[in-house]
Scaffold this motif. Structure first.
Motif, short mmCIF file in Angstrom:
data_model
loop_
_atom_site.label_atom_id
_atom_site.label_comp_id
_atom_site.label_asym_id
_atom_site.label_seq_id
_atom_site.Cartn_x
_atom_site.Cartn_y
_atom_site.Cartn_z
N ASN A 83 11.76 -9.74 7.98
CA ASN A 83 11.98 -8.57 7.13
C ASN A 83 11.50 -7.31 7.82
O ASN A 83 10.32 -7.18 8.15
N THR A 84 12.41 -6.38 8.02
CA THR A 84 12.08 -5.08 8.58
C THR A 84 11.84 -4.12 7.43
O THR A 84 12.57 -4.12 6.45
N PHE A 85 10.80 -3.29 7.56
CA PHE A 85 10.51 -2.32 6.51
C PHE A 85 9.94 -1.05 7.13
O PHE A 85 9.53 -1.03 8.29
N VAL A 86 9.94 0.01 6.33
CA VAL A 86 9.34 1.29 6.73
C VAL A 86 8.15 1.53 5.81
O VAL A 86 8.29 1.46 4.59
N GLN A 87 7.01 1.79 6.41
CA GLN A 87 5.83 2.12 5.61
C GLN A 87 5.46 3.57 5.87
O GLN A 87 5.37 4.00 7.01
N ALA A 88 5.25 4.30 4.78
CA ALA A 88 4.84 5.70 4.86
C ALA A 88 3.38 5.79 4.42
O ALA A 88 3.07 5.63 3.24
N ASP A 89 2.48 6.01 5.37
CA ASP A 89 1.06 6.14 5.10
C ASP A 89 0.73 7.61 4.86
O ASP A 89 0.99 8.45 5.73
N MET A 90 0.14 7.89 3.70
CA MET A 90 -0.14 9.28 3.33
C MET A 90 -1.52 9.71 3.78
O MET A 90 -2.48 8.94 3.69
N SER A 91 -1.62 10.94 4.23
CA SER A 91 -2.90 11.53 4.61
C SER A 91 -3.73 11.77 3.36
O SER A 91 -3.21 12.21 2.32
N GLY A 92 -5.02 11.51 3.44
CA GLY A 92 -5.90 11.77 2.31
C GLY A 92 -5.95 13.24 1.94
O GLY A 92 -6.17 13.59 0.78
N ARG A 93 -5.71 14.09 2.89
CA ARG A 93 -5.70 15.54 2.63
C ARG A 93 -4.51 15.96 1.76
O ARG A 93 -4.55 16.97 1.08
N HIS A 94 -3.45 15.16 1.79
CA HIS A 94 -2.22 15.49 1.04
C HIS A 94 -1.87 14.37 0.07
O HIS A 94 -0.71 14.02 -0.10
N MET A 153 -6.21 3.84 1.66
CA MET A 153 -5.10 4.68 2.06
C MET A 153 -3.94 4.45 1.11
O MET A 153 -3.64 3.34 0.73
N LYS A 154 -3.27 5.49 0.75
CA LYS A 154 -2.12 5.44 -0.14
C LYS A 154 -0.86 5.33 0.71
O LYS A 154 -0.73 6.00 1.74
N TYR A 155 0.08 4.49 0.27
CA TYR A 155 1.31 4.33 1.03
C TYR A 155 2.47 3.95 0.12
O TYR A 155 2.29 3.53 -1.01
N TYR A 156 3.67 4.14 0.66
CA TYR A 156 4.92 3.70 0.04
C TYR A 156 5.70 2.95 1.11
O TYR A 156 5.56 3.24 2.30
N CYS A 157 6.53 1.99 0.68
CA CYS A 157 7.33 1.22 1.62
C CYS A 157 8.80 1.21 1.19
O CYS A 157 9.09 1.23 -0.01
N LEU A 158 9.67 1.16 2.15
CA LEU A 158 11.07 0.88 1.92
C LEU A 158 11.29 -0.53 2.45
O LEU A 158 11.16 -0.78 3.65
N GLU A 159 11.57 -1.46 1.54
CA GLU A 159 11.72 -2.87 1.88
C GLU A 159 13.10 -3.37 1.50
O GLU A 159 13.86 -2.67 0.83
N ARG A 160 13.40 -4.60 1.91
CA ARG A 160 14.68 -5.25 1.64
C ARG A 160 15.84 -4.40 2.17
O ARG A 160 16.86 -4.21 1.52
N ILE A 161 15.64 -3.88 3.36
CA ILE A 161 16.62 -3.02 4.02
C ILE A 161 17.84 -3.85 4.39
O ILE A 161 17.71 -4.91 5.00
N SER A 162 19.01 -3.36 4.04
CA SER A 162 20.24 -4.11 4.30
C SER A 162 20.80 -3.88 5.71
O SER A 162 21.53 -4.71 6.23
N ASP A 163 20.47 -2.74 6.33
CA ASP A 163 20.99 -2.46 7.67
C ASP A 163 19.89 -1.88 8.56
O ASP A 163 19.86 -0.67 8.82
N PRO A 164 18.97 -2.72 9.04
CA PRO A 164 17.85 -2.21 9.85
C PRO A 164 18.27 -1.59 11.18
O PRO A 164 17.52 -0.83 11.77
N ARG A 165 19.49 -1.88 11.66
CA ARG A 165 19.94 -1.30 12.94
C ARG A 165 20.06 0.22 12.86
O ARG A 165 20.00 0.90 13.88
#
Length: 94
Positions: free
Chosen positions: A51-62, A1-13
């Motif tokens: 560490n709080t992060f956002v992971q964006a998992d991409m659909s194989g179709r896209h 699966m292909k993904y991107y992450c936003l890490e080292r977030i300074s304001d997770p609230r």
């Protein structure tokens, strides 16, 4: 699966409200949809240690819609800070 992450977030609230604003159609996960209504990517908030992060998992179709996913992560980064990484843990350049 292909993904991107936003890490080292300074304001997770601010994450939930920022994702709600950027992707208002659904929560947990937040979703980018195609013109046909199917999912392009799923955005999830996760935490590893303190560490709080956002992971964006991409659909194989896209698999080729990287620009759309990165655009959302850049907008999110403008609100909460952090760095965008690809699935090889390399920083995505601006």
């Amino acid at each position: 699966m292909k993904y991107y992450c936003l890490e080292r977030i300074s304001d997770p609230r601010k994450l939930v409200s920022a994702l709600d604003e950027l992707l208002p159609s659904q929560q947990h996960p937040w979703i980018i949809t195609s013109d046909r209504g199917d999912a392009v990517a799923y955005f999830n908030i996760d935490q590893e240690d303190e560490n709080t992060f956002v992971q964006a998992d991409m659909s194989g179709r896209h698999f080729n819609r990287d620009a759309d996913v990165i655009a959302v992560l850049r907008s999110l980064r403008d609100i909460v800070g952090g760095e965008i990484l690809d699935d090889n843990d390399e920083i995505v350049p601006d």
